[in-house]
Motif scaffolding. Structure first.
Motif, PDB file in Angstrom:
ATOM      1  N   UNK A  71       0.840  -1.201   0.000  1.00 53.18           N
ATOM      2  CA  UNK A  71       0.000   0.000   0.000  1.00 53.18           C
ATOM      3  C   UNK A  71       0.876   1.251   0.000  1.00 53.18           C
ATOM      4  N   UNK A  72       1.879   1.240   0.861  1.00 56.12           N
ATOM      5  CA  UNK A  72       2.708   2.434   1.064  1.00 56.12           C
ATOM      6  C   UNK A  72       3.752   2.619  -0.040  1.00 56.12           C
ATOM      7  N   UNK A  73       4.514   1.560  -0.305  1.00 54.89           N
ATOM      8  CA  UNK A  73       5.692   1.740  -1.163  1.00 54.89           C
ATOM      9  C   UNK A  73       5.548   1.124  -2.550  1.00 54.89           C
ATOM     10  N   UNK A  74       4.678   0.124  -2.680  1.00 51.56           N
ATOM     11  CA  UNK A  74       4.574  -0.560  -3.982  1.00 51.56           C
ATOM     12  C   UNK A  74       3.122  -0.644  -4.466  1.00 51.56           C
ATOM     13  N   UNK A  75       2.453   0.512  -4.606  1.00 48.03           N
ATOM     14  CA  UNK A  75       1.052   0.466  -5.045  1.00 48.03           C
ATOM     15  C   UNK A  75       0.903  -0.210  -6.409  1.00 48.03           C
ATOM     16  N   UNK A  76       1.965  -0.188  -7.218  1.00 51.48           N
ATOM     17  CA  UNK A  76       1.908  -0.783  -8.554  1.00 51.48           C
ATOM     18  C   UNK A  76       1.558  -2.261  -8.516  1.00 51.48           C
ATOM     19  N   UNK A  77       1.962  -2.944  -7.437  1.00 51.71           N
ATOM     20  CA  UNK A  77       1.672  -4.371  -7.342  1.00 51.71           C
ATOM     21  C   UNK A  77       0.175  -4.611  -7.148  1.00 51.71           C
ATOM     22  N   UNK A  78      -0.445  -3.816  -6.283  1.00 51.50           N
ATOM     23  CA  UNK A  78      -1.885  -3.938  -6.061  1.00 51.50           C
ATOM     24  C   UNK A  78      -2.664  -3.574  -7.322  1.00 51.50           C
ATOM     25  N   UNK A  79      -2.193  -2.550  -8.011  1.00 51.02           N
ATOM     26  CA  UNK A  79      -2.839  -2.135  -9.263  1.00 51.02           C
ATOM     27  C   UNK A  79      -2.739  -3.276 -10.281  1.00 51.02           C
ATOM     28  N   UNK A  80      -1.577  -3.914 -10.310  1.00 53.23           N
ATOM     29  CA  UNK A  80      -1.364  -5.031 -11.245  1.00 53.23           C
ATOM     30  C   UNK A  80      -2.325  -6.178 -10.950  1.00 53.23           C
ATOM     31  N   UNK A  81      -2.483  -6.527  -9.666  1.00 53.86           N
ATOM     32  CA  UNK A  81      -3.385  -7.621  -9.296  1.00 53.86           C
ATOM     33  C   UNK A  81      -4.810  -7.277  -9.732  1.00 53.86           C
ATOM     34  N   UNK A  82      -5.203  -6.026  -9.495  1.00 54.33           N
ATOM     35  CA  UNK A  82      -6.542  -5.580  -9.888  1.00 54.33           C
ATOM     36  C   UNK A  82      -6.731  -5.747 -11.397  1.00 54.33           C
ATOM     37  N   UNK A  83      -5.726  -5.322 -12.169  1.00 58.28           N
ATOM     38  CA  UNK A  83      -5.840  -5.378 -13.642  1.00 58.28           C
ATOM     39  C   UNK A  83      -5.902  -6.815 -14.142  1.00 58.28           C
TER      40      UNK A  83
END
Lengths: 236, 491
Positions: free
Chosen positions: A12-24
């Protein structure tokens, strides 16, 4: 199926790109995902450092937040292992929701039955199986099954892949010399592969190894494998 | 009779059992003790080569056993049974061994065990003993106690001999001299073994031959031998020693008096239980299908072997381990050292960093339990919890789980405790956590933009203490310009 995202505190704090990737990835596969915003952290750092009492409010919060979902997916082997392996011991009512919590590759391969997620990533990639994914969740080659289906990817094998990178949560701070010695060896094995990208299933391990690779200006990028699975074409 | 503090009810209801003494304490915190080893490139190379070789051998011979997992389960189940009824089995062992002509002694702690061995040696009229390699006697610091009583103790295991001649302490359970290479061993023999050939080479066979000639004289003159035991069989009163070199067998058969120092957890209920452990132990420790020498003796055989046989059953903190249901499986350990050989921390830090005679992952859980966690507080943290040790343990001791359990009991540094409490207070509340994320992101924003403009990377390279422990070898990522939940809310 009601799928919820558990985006760990580090992500959440440092690697939001990973969560965005999972969502996509999940949306691309036609699933609706929810991100319950009352979630915080799994409590692993507290529990594993010896602060069980301080971890308990987070354990209970997790159960409250996620109990209503059919499946919960977390892009982190160690947080998933904390929930699946430790929660039932720490807080028996957590057992059912813990059993429905999956690391991303488990959800995709075992629950959704997919190995080709329609990704394209034209790079040389080596994969480090992080310890908790490897030995607590027994992820086996699930992440590699997914990566092998990615268009354009060239996967190269990592030497001594199953050896710990030396992160270990607070271990890296409490035992900096030993942690650094382990990191140095891991970075050397990564560089030996000649790959331009190091992938793994844990951003905390990746922060450690990637931090070491950056320090030595190796030119190797450390990337969560979810971001490779989300990619569709030229690298970002 | 002087009995150990084993809680005979098995309920842990009696007064807290006493903690143990001897060489099981870290004189320095683990990170401090590990630093010189990490910096010693020769030591690191020796350890890397040796542990890599042994773990490769172990993996090969374990892979060829189709029922290995069932054997592990059986080993763990037998040991759990022993732990459930240890007082009963100890009494059974005492009765069987006594009936066979042995004398059983009980020692509450290291000092008491040493005193018993010294008295027995004196009673035998000896001023020297030969020793079979034994972890229990290392644990209670028997050699030092004998020396203080004017009795010379000679180690006869090759690796123990190297360590003894080098005025050093063992650094591995199975391979006590693992931290030396053969050139270093040749140098030690040259310096300290008076009867070593002047032209001694560093060929392993030449080194072994020199030790053999040296030890032969000792075996033939010794009247008292001291051993440990790998197993003690309750129903027959039999002791078992498993070894590779044959020196043990010489010690166990030639002298008139044999004194065996045995931890109370070494019991097995019946002779047939050995079948499981004689498969698990050699494959897990030396990577052999079967160890070259297995010696068993039951009391005294008139006219054959030692005619005066003593068993000293040592508690030294084991009752305290037994009383803790989570820590108890630690007593299942058969000292195979497989966990040391796969441990990436052991491989970098070496055995001496653990302070105790029990190094590596098993030492990180055994030593603090024997002494009380407060006296060995850094050891439960000497692990990344990677789990490799649990995977190879032949008796399935869940070392990571016990490490975490002991971390609960360890005294915590004040600053760390304060930080953890604040973090817990923030993270237990979704509202406070979201606010903290915004704050961290906002605080790091300008710094991140600055670093990015200058270096193209959103990472920090040098931070003050305590974060310097991180940045001395790795860059630290800064919070991203947008948290995940901010991205989610925007959609």
């Amino acid at each position: 199926m009601r799928i919820a995202l558990f985006i760990t505190c580090v992500n959440d704090l440092a690697y939001p790109g990973t969560g965005i990737a999972v969502t996509r990835i999940l949306r691309r596969l036609g699933h609706t995902v929810d991100f319950p915003t009352d979630q915080t952290c799994c409590g692993q750092m507290h529990a594993n450092t010896g602060y069980r009492a301080e971890a308990m409010p987070m354990v209970r919060n997790y159960v409250d937040v996620f109990d209503e979902y059919d499946a919960i997916v977390a892009p982190s082997g160690s947080c998933t292992a904390m929930i699946r392996d430790q929660y039932p011991r720490l807080h028996p009512p957590a057992a059912p929701v813990a059993a429905r919590t999956y690391e991303l590759s488990e959800l995709l391969v075992d629950v959704l039955g997919v190995t080709d997620v329609g990704a394209e990533f034209p790079e040389t990639v080596t994969y480090h199986p992080t310890c908790h994914g490897l030995r607590m969740l027994r992820l086996g080659d699930r992440p590699l099954k997914l990566l092998r289906q990615v268009r354009g990817i060239q996967l190269v094998e990592l030497g001594d892949a199953e050896e710990c990178c030396g992160f270990g949560g607070t271990f890296a701070l409490k035992n900096p010399d030993v942690s650094t010695a382990m990191l140095t060896d891991k970075c050397a094995r990564v560089r030996d592969t000649g790959a331009r990208v190091l992938a793994a299933a844990d951003n905390s391990c990746l922060a450690h190894i990637g931090g070491g690779l950056d320090r030595h200006r190796s030119g190797v990028r450390a990337v969560h494998y979810a971001e490779i699975l989300a990619a569709t074409g030229a690298t970002s | 009779m002087n009995r150990p503090g084993v809680d005979r009810s098995g309920t842990g209801a009696s007064a807290a059992p006493a903690t143990g003494g001897g060489r099981i304490r870290t004189p320095l915190p683990f990170p401090t003790a590990a630093a010189p080893a990490v910096a010693d490139t020769q030591l690191r190379a020796n350890l890397h080569r040796a542990t890599r070789t042994i773990r490769g051998k172990r993996a090969r011979v374990v892979d060829e056993v189709p029922d290995w997992e069932a054997l592990r389960d059986a080993g763990a189940a037998i040991k759990a049974d022993v732990q459930r009824r240890l007082p009963e089995l100890l009494e059974q062992f005492e009765a069987s061994a006594t009936a066979a002509g042995a004398t059983v002694h009980w020692a509450r702690d290291a000092a008491e065990a040493c005193r018993i061995v010294v008295e027995l040696t004196r009673a035998a009229g000896a001023d020297e003993v030969v020793k079979v390699k034994s972890m229990a006697t290392q644990e209670i610091e028997l050699n030092e106690a004998l020396e203080a009583a004017g009795i010379a103790a000679y180690e006869t295991d090759l690796a123990e001999l190297i360590v003894q001649l080098g005025d050093d302490t063992p650094s591995h359970i199975l391979v006590p001299a693992i931290h030396y290479n053969r050139a270093q061993i040749r140098e030690i023999f040259h310096r300290r073994m008076p009867d070593a050939p002047a032209d001694l080479s560093d060929e392993p066979s030449a080194l072994a031959e020199a030790a053999r000639a040296h030890l032969r004289r000792r075996f033939l003159s010794a009247r008292v031998a001291v051993s440990g035991a790998n197993f003690a069989i309750a129903d027959t009163g039999t002791l078992v020693v498993v070894e590779s070199e044959g020196n043990g067998r010489m010690c166990l058969t030639l002298p008139e008096t044999l004194i065996s120092v045995v931890g109370v957890e070494k019991l097995l209920p019946t002779f047939t239980d050995l079948e499981v452990f004689l498969q698990l132990l050699p494959r897990s420790s030396t990577g052999e299908r079967m160890n070259p020498y297995t010696s068993m003796w039951t009391g005294v055989t008139p006219g054959d072997g030692p005619q005066s046989v003593h068993v000293v059953l040592v508690d030294n903190g084991r009752s305290a381990v037994l009383a803790d249901p989570v820590g108890r499986p630690t007593l299942s350990c058969i000292r195979c050292s497989a966990c040391l050989n796969v441990c990436p921390v052991y491989e970098r830090a070496g055995g001496h960093a653990y302070g105790s005679v029990y190094p590596g992952p098993i030492g990180a859980i055994l030593s603090p339990q024997l002494t009380g966690v407060a006296d060995n507080a850094s050891l439960p943290y000497a692990s990344t919890l990677c789990g490799a040790c649990y995977d190879v343990c032949p008796v399935k001791i869940n070392i990571p789980e016990i490490l975490v359990h002991l971390r609960q009991q360890a005294p915590h540094p004040l600053a760390e405790r304060a930080t953890m409490r604040v973090l817990s207070w923030v993270m237990r509340s979704p509202r406070r956590w979201a606010a903290a994320l915004r704050l961290a992101r906002a605080g790091a924003g300008p710094l991140g933009a600055y670093r990015e403009r200058r270096t193209g990377a959103r990472t920090l390279r040098r931070l003050p203490w305590p974060a310097s422990a991180w940045t001395r070898s790795r860059d630290l990522p800064l919070p991203a310009p947008q948290t995940f939940r901010e991205w989610w809310d925007q959609q």
